[in-house]
Every structure is written in structure tokens, then in C-alpha cells.
Design a protein around this motif. Structure first.
Motif, mmCIF file in Angstrom:
data_model
loop_
_atom_site.group_PDB
_atom_site.id
_atom_site.type_symbol
_atom_site.label_atom_id
_atom_site.label_comp_id
_atom_site.label_asym_id
_atom_site.label_seq_id
_atom_site.Cartn_x
_atom_site.Cartn_y
_atom_site.Cartn_z
ATOM 1 N N ARG A 213 10.496 -1.616 2.463
ATOM 2 C CA ARG A 213 9.467 -2.461 1.833
ATOM 3 C C ARG A 213 9.880 -3.934 1.870
ATOM 4 O O ARG A 213 9.046 -4.823 2.028
ATOM 5 C CB ARG A 213 9.219 -2.010 0.380
ATOM 6 N N LYS B 77 -1.568 -4.198 4.098
ATOM 7 C CA LYS B 77 -0.687 -5.383 4.158
ATOM 8 C C LYS B 77 0.316 -5.257 5.300
ATOM 9 O O LYS B 77 0.604 -6.239 5.980
ATOM 10 C CB LYS B 77 0.058 -5.544 2.829
ATOM 11 N N THR B 78 0.856 -4.052 5.498
ATOM 12 C CA THR B 78 1.854 -3.897 6.571
ATOM 13 C C THR B 78 1.239 -4.088 7.956
ATOM 14 O O THR B 78 1.942 -4.374 8.909
ATOM 15 C CB THR B 78 2.523 -2.496 6.534
ATOM 16 N N GLN C 58 -1.157 4.000 -1.853
ATOM 17 C CA GLN C 58 -0.462 3.036 -0.979
ATOM 18 C C GLN C 58 -1.329 2.571 0.203
ATOM 19 O O GLN C 58 -0.819 2.048 1.183
ATOM 20 C CB GLN C 58 0.847 3.644 -0.438
ATOM 21 N N LYS D 177 3.381 -9.364 11.692
ATOM 22 C CA LYS D 177 3.220 -7.932 11.396
ATOM 23 C C LYS D 177 2.468 -7.191 12.502
ATOM 24 O O LYS D 177 2.496 -5.970 12.559
ATOM 25 C CB LYS D 177 2.480 -7.763 10.061
ATOM 26 N N LEU E 181 6.750 -6.301 1.482
ATOM 27 C CA LEU E 181 6.035 -5.775 0.304
ATOM 28 C C LEU E 181 6.808 -6.066 -0.986
ATOM 29 O O LEU E 181 6.254 -6.018 -2.070
ATOM 30 C CB LEU E 181 5.805 -4.263 0.444
ATOM 31 N N GLU E 182 8.108 -6.323 -0.864
ATOM 32 C CA GLU E 182 8.933 -6.772 -1.991
ATOM 33 C C GLU E 182 9.675 -8.021 -1.537
ATOM 34 O O GLU E 182 9.892 -8.230 -0.345
ATOM 35 C CB GLU E 182 9.961 -5.700 -2.403
ATOM 36 N N ASP F 214 -1.129 -1.213 0.356
ATOM 37 C CA ASP F 214 0.150 -1.608 0.960
ATOM 38 C C ASP F 214 0.103 -1.391 2.469
ATOM 39 O O ASP F 214 0.629 -2.207 3.235
ATOM 40 C CB ASP F 214 1.300 -0.784 0.363
#
Lengths: 257, 273
Positions: A50, B134-135, B128, A82, A55-56, B131
Motif C-alpha cells: 500500500r 486509486k491504484t 477496497q 500508476k 495508498l499510505e 482503493d
């Protein structure tokens, strides 16, 4: 170091109000290399991934992806970066309101990669490569976990990334699905020459995929090495991991005998 | 104006209001700054408009018909008896167009679309899926919040117009029909032309402006509050129903509060302030 796909230097991370998860993590991944990160549950393996994808945010340390320090990138630059990094979650995390085809095509459509025909061709190829083309019109809720995991891998590779990060790809799968998925991942790596960082508690999966294995121990990553070297490693934690592996193997073998 | 709002948003970004404003500005920015795939955005916008607007029309029309009929009936039978028959048009404008139309439509959209949005986004967060977006370099605000935001604003405006039209015309037809069969209502002798004439004569420019501003503002409130509560769910499935409830309740409170604020210019005009 030139040509390095990903590198992590002195990475440190603590969740708010909790003990430090990662204390001093260092590693690098070269083009085409696969790095398998092993460790027990709660050691920060998923957290490490992450952190790599942003993400963190780390407390300290430097993360470089494709030569760029991710801390220095703005949101738009990081989103562009990304496109060259795929990510597979432990839970497949497919969009539940979209079909398998639409899920795999999503990054291509959002980033305007190619026309409709090219998108269809690329998605078809990815689905064929992962042996899930027949499920393309189904929604995530109506297929098995094994199919979902393969769809998640297809989505991660659809942008032809240089690096794929995978979090426990074989978790929750039966032995046959696990073996198929590992073979497909090895195939993708061989054909696309893509680098991979794979997090797992499954040492056997690490052996089957080859590459180097780094063990995460008390927030630090032991020097990555191949399976045989790791087996001969004198570290007590590594020995404990192998004992666990033997016990698991014995437990799986018992019902058959 | 945007810079001022941004400054205010940054100053109070840690507060609830600040975070709502920040999300609102981000969604608005997506409307003016094109990125991502436009066709995909348009498809999502149409899907959302269908759910928020088109599918809500029968419910809005039914409510409007009931409220319109009741208001017309009361105004045309009771008011003449107390010597206020000349104010029939004013009552229709005040009750239906100025207050009940935008307010009831906003409550309905908050309860229906707002709760659905919070639940949908909350579940996506827990699974998720946000998330995962986002990835992939997909901006969740542009991909998820903006289509909902734009669709809710457009739908709110259209639904309010439909509410007002059905309440006035439908209500008139219902009352006229009732007067044919129920002897108590036989006193209702209002012709359609006189009925419309009185309503139009009672409308001011401010009614026209607020007729646009109120639904648009309520649409912004409902969508942003619902999306905020949805995407801020922690990774715990038990948080989803709480987020949905909080989103709907906070929308109701904000709608009522701002509806009162919108009434202030009229009260000032009448010399109450």
C-alpha cells in the motif's frame, strides 16, 4: 542505480495510535525480476504494498518507482505513473456493478488508451491469457474466487505495466486454482518481461514463482535470496517459517492418506 | 469566488463543513476541467440521471398530486369563507412553488438517491474498490462523485419543475373532478384561466430565481453530503448503515436550514427583518 524498477530505502511506517509496523525496509527490484515478500500475518506485508502504490504515506524513507521518488510527485504525475504499475489486491476488489470485461477494460477506457476495437482486442487477449474469456459478461458476484483473482490479474496487466504488485494472490484458493494461478502469473512474467513484487505467507508459492524471497521480520526485510539459500539460512525466524510450512504440508497430506 | 471558496475550504478543511466544501469544489472542478474519458463520464451521468430523475418521477408526481389537490381544495373552499379568497394565487405560489415543491423534492431525493449513494460508495470503500481505482490512476472523485453530483443537481431541478407543474395542473384537475361528484366541493367554481391567472399574477421575479437556485443548491447539498459519508466509511461493513443514516439525516437538517435561509429575503421584503 540505473535500470531499477522499484527501490525502497529506510522505509518506516506506523499506523496512528499503534506500534511501528515497518522499521527499516530496504530493497530494490530490477527489470523482469520477481521479489516475493514473505512473513507472518500482521508483519506489514500488505502495508508495504500500500505504501508502494501511495495508498499510505510513510513516516520516513524513500520509495522510487521507475526512477521517480513518489513523494515528490503531484497527484496528476502520480496517477500517470500508476499507468505503468499494476496492483492486485488480496480481495480481488473488482467493481461489483461492472462485468468482468468492463472491469478489465476500465483502466484503458479511463486513460483513453486506444479506440474501441483496440480496447476489445487487448481485453480479449488478457482474458484469454488468464483462461477466463467465457466469464467476460458475468458480474463479480456470480463467479468463483479463483476467476475473480484471475480477472484482477488481467486488470493489473492490461495497461502493460513495467511493475505488478500482488497482495496474497493465492490466498483462499483451493490447490488446483492456486496452481493454475501461479502458472499463469509465471507465464505473464515470462511473456511480458514484467517485474513483480509479490506478498505472500505461502513459501511454496514463492518457490514455484522463482525469483528472490525477502522475509519480513519485526518490521525489517531480511536480505532477499533464492529459495534454496533461504532454506539454509540460519535465522531463527526463517527456520520457524519453514517449520510452519512443514506442518501445513503434513496437515494437507493427512486427509489424503 | 472559487478562490475564496477554496481558501475557506482549506482553512476549515478538517471540519465537517470544510471537508464537504472541499469535496464540492473537487466535484465542481471536474465539471470545468475535462480529464479521463468523456464518453464514459457521459454514460455514467445518463445512468445516474435515469436512477435519480426518471425513476423518481412517479413518486414525485404522486406526492405533487396529493399536495397540490389538498392545497387547492383548502385555498378555494376555506379561504373565501374567511374573506381571503383574493389571496388564492399567493397561497399557491407560497406553498407549492416557493416552499413545498423544492423542499419535498429535496427530501425525496435525499431519502432515495442520497441513501443509495452513501450505501453504494460505502460498500465500495469496504470492498477496497475505491482503493483499486486509486491504484489504477483513476480519480475516485472524477469517476464516482462527479457523475452523481451532476446527475443529482440536474435531476433535482427537473423533478422540482415536474412537482410544481403536477401540483398545480394535476391538483386543479383532481379538485375539479371531485367537485362534480362531492356536493361539499360544489362551491369550487374556479375556471382554469382564472386559476392560472391568479397564480401567475402572484409570482415575482424572486420566485423565478429561487425556483432555479433552490433545487440546484439542494441537489448540491444532497449529493455532496451523501458522497462524503459514503467515501469516508472506514474499512468496516458495520459503518455503512451508520454512514447512510448520517448522510440522510444531515441532508434533511441542511435542507431545512438552508430553506429557512432562502426565506429571509422575503421576510425582509415584508418588513419582518
Amino acid at each position: 542505480m540505473s535500470g531499477v524498477i522499484a527501490s525502497v530505502h529506510n522505509l518506516r511506517f506506523t499506523y496512528p495510535g499503534q506500534e511501528t509496523v515497518l522499521r527499516r525496509v530496504n530493497f530494490h527490484v530490477l527489470p523482469g525480476q520477481i521479489l516475493v515478500i514473505c512473513g507472518l500475518s500482521g508483519q506489514g506485508k500488505s502495508t508495504l504494498l500500500r505504501l508502494l502504490i501511495g495508498l499510505e504515506k510513510p513516516d520516513a524513507g524513500v520509495i522510487r518507482l521507475l526512477g521517480k521518488d513518489i513523494a515528490t510527485l503531484n497527484e496528476v504525475e502520480f496517477n500517470d505513473l500508476k499507468r505503468e504499475v499494476g496492483f492486485v489486491f488480496q480481495s480481488p476488489a473488482l467493481i461489483s456493478t461492472k462485468t468482468i470485461f468492463e472491469n478489465v477494460a476500465l483502466p484503458l477506457i479511463y486513460h483513453n488508451v486506444g479506440d474501441e476495437e483496440e480496447i476489445r482486442s487487448r481485453v480479449d487477449n488478457a482474458l484469454e491469457m488468464l483462461l477466463i474469456k467465457e466469464f467476460q459478461h458475468q458480474y463479480p458476484a456470480s463467479v468463483s474466487l479463483g476467476i475473480l483473482k484471475r480477472a484482477a490479474v488481467a486488470r493489473a496487466m492490461i495497461m502493460r505495466p513495467k511493475l505488478i504488485l500482488m497482495d496474497e494472490p493465492t490466498a483462499g484458493l483451493d490447490r488446483i486454482s492456486r496452481a493454475v494461478l501461479l502458472a499463469l502469473i509465471a507465464n505473464i512474467r515470462r511473456i511480458n518481461h514484467v517485474s513483480m513484487i509479490l506478498v505472500t505467507h505461502d513459501l511454496l508459492a514463492a518457490r514455484e514463482l522463482g525469483g528472490e524471497i525477502g522475509v519480513l521480520k519485526e518490521g525489517e526485510l531480511l536480505q532477499p535470496m533464492n529459495f534454496e539459500q533461504l532454506k539454509n539460512c540460519q535465522d531463527s525466524f526463517v527456520e520457524y517459517l519453514f517449520r510452519q510450512l512443514e506442518q501445513e504440508a503434513a496437515m494437507t497430506a493427512e486427509p489424503q492418506s | 469566488m472559487t478562490r475564496l471558496l477554496t481558501w475557506i475550504g482549506l482553512r476549515y478543511r478538517r471540519s465537517y463543513v470544510g471537508q464537504l466544501m472541499e469535496l464540492g469544489l473537487q466535484a465542481s472542478w471536474c465539471a470545468v476541467h475535462k480529464a479521463g474519458n468523456r464518453k464514459q463520464s457521459l454514460d455514467q451521468l445518463i445512468t445516474q440521471i435515469y436512477f435519480t430523475g426518471v425513476e423518481a418521477i412517479p413518486l414525485v408526481a404522486f406526492l405533487a398530486l396529493v399536495i397540490g389537490s389538498a392545497t387547492i381544495l383548502q385555498a378555494s373552499t376555506v379561504m373565501p369563507k374567511i374573506g381571503a379568497g383574493d389571496y388564492f394565487g399567493n397561497v399557491m405560489v407560497l406553498v407549492v412553488i416557493r416552499e413545498v415543491g423544492p423542499l419535498f423534492t429535496a427530501f425525496l431525493v435525499a431519502g432515495r438517491t442520497g441513501s443509495a449513494l452513501s450505501t453504494y460508495l460505502g460498500n465500495m470503500k469496504v470492498q477496497q474498490e475505491i482503493d483499486a481505482l486509486k491504484t489504477m490512476g483513476v480519480d475516485p472523485v472524477r469517476y464516482l462523485v462527479y457523475p452523481s453530483f451532476a446527475a443529482t443537481v440536474i435531476s433535482m431541478f427537473c423533478l422540482t419543475v415536474i412537482f410544481n407543474l403536477v401540483a398545480i395542473f394535476g391538483g386543479y384537475v383532481v379538485v375539479k373532478s371531485l367537485s362534480l361528484f362531492v356536493s361539499d366541493f360544489s362551491e369550487v367554481q374556479l375556471s382554469l384561466s382564472l386559476f392560472l391567472e391568479r397564480i401567475l399574477a402572484s409570482m415575482s421575479l424572486m420566485d423565478g430565481v429561487l425556483g432555479i437556485v433552490k433545487p440546484v443548491f439542494f441537489g448540491i447539498l444532497v449529493s455532496i453530503i451523501a458522497c462524503y459519508h459514503g467515501i469516508n466509511v472506514s474499512n468496516d461493513i458495520r459503518e455503512v448503515p451508520k454512514a447512510t443514516t448520517n448522510g440522510v439525516v444531515n441532508s434533511f437538517v441542511c435542507i431545512t436550514l438552508f430553506d429557512t435561509l432562502f426565506a429571509l429575503p422575503f421576510l425582509a421584503k415584508l418588513g419582518f427583518l
